[in-house]
Scaffold this motif. Sequence first.
Motif, short mmCIF file in Angstrom:
data_model
loop_
_atom_site.label_atom_id
_atom_site.label_comp_id
_atom_site.label_asym_id
_atom_site.label_seq_id
_atom_site.Cartn_x
_atom_site.Cartn_y
_atom_site.Cartn_z
N ARG A 1 38.50 7.40 -0.69
CA ARG A 1 37.38 7.20 -1.62
C ARG A 1 36.34 8.31 -1.49
N PHE B 1 41.21 2.49 -4.17
CA PHE B 1 39.90 2.94 -3.70
C PHE B 1 39.59 4.32 -4.26
N GLY C 1 38.64 3.54 -7.91
CA GLY C 1 37.55 2.58 -8.07
C GLY C 1 37.98 1.27 -8.69
N TRP D 1 30.89 7.03 3.48
CA TRP D 1 30.80 6.16 2.31
C TRP D 1 29.46 5.42 2.27
#
Length: 463
Positions: free
Chosen positions: A72, A87, A90, A418
């Motif tokens: 991600r 991931f 999304g 993240w």
Amino acid sequence: MKLNIKSCLVAGMFSLTMASCSLLGPIDDIHPENVLDDETVITDARSAEIAVNGIYEGWRAKSSIYNALFLRTGVMQSSSVSGARSFLTGDIQDDNVIVEETYIFLYYIINQANSVLAALDKDIKGLSEEENLNYQREAKFNRAMANFMLLRLYGEFCNMDSQYGIVLHDAPVRDNTPKARATVRQCYTSILDDLKEAEVLPVKHSSLGTVAMYYGNYLSAKALKAKVLLSMGNFDEAYKLADEVITKGADEGIMLEPVYGDIFSSFQSTDLLFYPYTMNNQQTVAGYRYDWSAGAGNTLRKIAALYPEDKRYAWAFDAENMISSYRMNKYQMNDNVDKVPGNSLYMLRLSEMYLVKAEAAIRKPAPDFTAAREALRPITDRAGFAADFVDNVADKDMLMTVFYQKYLELFGENFEDWFDMIRYNKLDGTDWVALGYVNSWTRLALPIPRSAIAGNDLLVQNP
């Protein structure tokens, strides 16, 4: 299929069974081999030690969330792990296998900790009152870490006024009693309460006399608390606590490694503040965590290209001097040899405290850019930057410089990048999609697993 916490934990116990009788679970009607309930598991000092070690071992049980979040944030190029590609795009649904697996795994650790706490709530043969209290404090340290991870993965952790926290448990789960989510503020209060008790834990030492940072102690508790305070937006206190960990860590022999690569060559690295207990190949992270065959992700490559002098990225992916079978040099220890420590799973490092201190110094109500530069300098010096690098960064560029340095320092370790992206977006409006660093900006909080909601009619899904 309905999935309640109790059934999750029972399933987890079978999948996590290890050679020692260190796994326990508060189940009333099923007693599989090597799993003891909290009424009988702790009878003396030795069984207390085994039970507490069982909590630490739980951290090394599941790892697919690492691949997923490395994808991600663009740290990793690709992954064959089931559910990970969602991931990247999304498009993360509430029946995603990683979403469910991670939810179960973290609540399993919490239930382990609560089971130990319940079992220690009495006099234990051969265990002094202080030893008993310290084991309880270690359990609470692990519970705080698991709750913090759950909150940041499944809750709106950057909004103190949000109702979308997580379900909190302070006792072993014995049945499927429905329970609602706590608010984000209530979650942080619970986490800080646990860490307050853990802040008095002494640093343990191994039989060789070295610091044993695979156990919770006052340094790791304060380091985790500094991260919690940063997430809460309490930047003054986050700054002070990060600075305290740096200062007091030196008294315990915890200091920055002179050479970055040496952090990953041994669990005796002086940079480590907490890594989960490891002793043999039954306590290693499953091999699918190390999915680096396709190399670094696009975002990591872009950020590394901003700083051609940086030694960290070049060392990690140096093809001519690759010492890792996983094709990334942060994972160079052997997972497959009995009685040899498994690979790195570093959850708290001293380096991160310098970076927390730097960001907090900038975000304080009275920003201190001088302090931020001095906190950042040891990190950039070790990474091969010019001695005056931080002095030449304009004030307006300091926050993003801290982000980039933290990304390059910690990539491929604990997916802190993240949570940093979410915080920078919420506080500064940083558009990571426009920068080309992520593909989408949806599902910032992972959906609560569909099966968990089916088993708890008070559990509300994320918006």
